[in-house]
Write an enzyme that holds these catalytic residues in place. Structure first.
Site, PDB file in Angstrom:
ATOM      1  N   ARG A 136       0.851  -1.264  -0.013  1.00 55.57           N
ATOM      2  CA  ARG A 136      -0.206  -0.035   0.121  1.00 55.57           C
ATOM      3  C   ARG A 136       0.913   1.268   0.065  1.00 55.57           C
ATOM      4  NH1 ARG A 136      -1.717  -3.742   3.894  1.00 55.57           N
ATOM      5  NH2 ARG A 136      -3.616  -4.698   3.546  1.00 55.57           N
ATOM      6  N   LYS A 160      -0.871  -2.504   8.341  1.00 53.48           N
ATOM      7  CA  LYS A 160      -1.863  -2.093   9.077  1.00 53.48           C
ATOM      8  C   LYS A 160      -1.960  -2.511  10.727  1.00 53.48           C
ATOM      9  CE  LYS A 160      -5.753  -1.938   5.544  1.00 53.48           C
ATOM     10  NZ  LYS A 160      -7.332  -2.364   5.203  1.00 53.48           N
ATOM     11  N   HIS A 221      -3.707   2.150  -5.557  1.00 56.29           N
ATOM     12  CA  HIS A 221      -4.134   1.073  -4.855  1.00 56.29           C
ATOM     13  C   HIS A 221      -4.588   0.029  -6.092  1.00 56.29           C
ATOM     14  CE1 HIS A 221      -4.753  -1.056  -1.029  1.00 56.29           C
ATOM     15  NE2 HIS A 221      -6.019  -1.493  -1.811  1.00 56.29           N
ATOM     16  N   ARG A 224      -1.786  -2.527  -6.303  1.00 53.80           N
ATOM     17  CA  ARG A 224      -1.793  -3.543  -5.596  1.00 53.80           C
ATOM     18  C   ARG A 224      -2.750  -4.520  -6.018  1.00 53.80           C
ATOM     19  NH1 ARG A 224      -1.462  -5.328  -0.204  1.00 53.80           N
ATOM     20  NH2 ARG A 224      -3.360  -6.050   0.808  1.00 53.80           N
ATOM     21  N   HIS A 247      -3.269 -10.341   4.030  1.00 54.90           N
ATOM     22  CA  HIS A 247      -4.709 -10.207   4.378  1.00 54.90           C
ATOM     23  C   HIS A 247      -4.824 -11.174   5.735  1.00 54.90           C
ATOM     24  CE1 HIS A 247      -6.279  -9.341   0.129  1.00 54.90           C
ATOM     25  NE2 HIS A 247      -5.896  -8.308   0.601  1.00 54.90           N
ATOM     26  N   TYR A 256     -10.432 -11.362  -5.134  1.00 58.19           N
ATOM     27  CA  TYR A 256      -9.605 -11.415  -6.113  1.00 58.19           C
ATOM     28  C   TYR A 256      -9.701 -12.321  -7.186  1.00 58.19           C
ATOM     29  CZ  TYR A 256      -7.095  -7.568  -3.914  1.00 58.19           C
ATOM     30  OH  TYR A 256      -6.536  -6.339  -3.364  1.00 58.19           O
TER      31      TYR A 256
END
Length: 286
Positions: A136, A160, A221, A224, A247, A256
């Site tokens: 990111r 994150k 983004h 990504r 994730h 995806y």
């Protein structure tokens, strides 16, 4: 500093919890906006005030509404945990339906066009990191020379919620690492913030300007998204892609697996309204 009770304390608490500056700033902005527009201290608003405030912003998308709901829930949960409020008004407000999402990767042709566009060397490096490591913009902005282990080769990423993970490095990124400082920030801030790294917002704007100039649709983004979608199209199993995308839930990775546009168009193109050869032209009388 805000003019509302406890908001500043909440801001400090979030910093202590190692949340990102962008997350904290956005949460405080939304809670402050709630107080200003309702004319009530956000620690004391009622459920109906919250509902009316949310309803007054029809310009917000479904996704934005869900995000702001989450900010409100965290605010009132914190107030309760600190003994500053007994009830949670969000229980009566309810939860909006989360809109179905799908990845929006840049196309292969647009990615090639973007990479070959004239730009500053470090901007090109940032773009390659985004599409070959799936980072990111905020993660790219925080890369330091000390995060890179060329013996792996691997790169440590601060993701994150301050979670640190290592990612495998593509050969092109290894080449980039040899051209970047072995110590200190790869993408330092300007003279206004000496010794600091670029902000994620600044990184997004830097890449976004090149995308716009190259005529490439999407946002940074989307690079990504290209990373995750292309891995799956090239045969990587979904568990591996989950690890590479970092994730926490495989449900995020499953987005995806949606059928990309090219196979959809090919499938539609194979439809033949005259597949029964004995039929006459469409619209002819029986």
């Amino acid at each position: 500093m805000t003019n509302f009770m406890h908001v500043d304390d909440w801001q400090v608490w979030q910093h202590a919890s190692r949340l990102s500056e962008l997350t904290i700033t956005e949460r405080v902005r939304v809670i402050t906006q709630l107080g200003i527009e309702t004319g009530t201290d956000p620690a004391k608003v009622t459920p109906i005030q919250i509902v009316r405030w949310l309803a007054s912003h029809s310009e917000w998308s479904d996704s934005t509404m869900c995000t702001y709901h989450s900010y409100l829930r965290r605010w009132f949960k914190w107030l309760q945990a600190q003994g500053l409020r007994e009830d949670d008004p969000m229980v009566k407000v309810g939860t909006p339906r989360l809109p179905e999402r799908e990845p929006r990767p840049v196309s292969d042709i647009h990615l090639a066009k973007l990479i070959t566009t004239r730009m500053h060397k470090r901007t090109r490096f940032a773009i390659l990191i985004a599409c070959l490591a799936g980072l990111r913009v905020s993660e790219i902005a925080r890369i330091k020379g000390e995060d890179v282990d060329l013996s792996g080769p691997r790169m440590r990423v601060l993701g994150k919620r301050g979670k640190q993970q290592s990612v495998a490095m593509h050969p092109l990124l290894v080449d980039i690492a040899h051209q970047m400082p072995s110590r200190g920030w790869w993408f330092p801030a300007n003279s206004v913030r000496p010794g600091e790294h670029m902000l994620g917002k600044s990184m997004s704007q830097m890449i976004g300007r090149v995308m716009q100039r190259a005529g490439v649709p999407g946002t940074p983004h989307s690079l990504r998204h290209w990373f995750g979608t292309t891995l799956l199209l090239e045969g990587a199993d979904i568990r591996t892609v989950q690890e590479l995308m970092r994730h926490s839930s495989i449900a995020s990775t499953q987005l995806y697996t949606m059928v990309p546009d090219k196979p959809r168009h090919e499938a539609i193109g194979r439809l033949d309204p005259f597949r029964y050869k004995g039929s006459g032209p469409i619209g002819s009388a029986a």
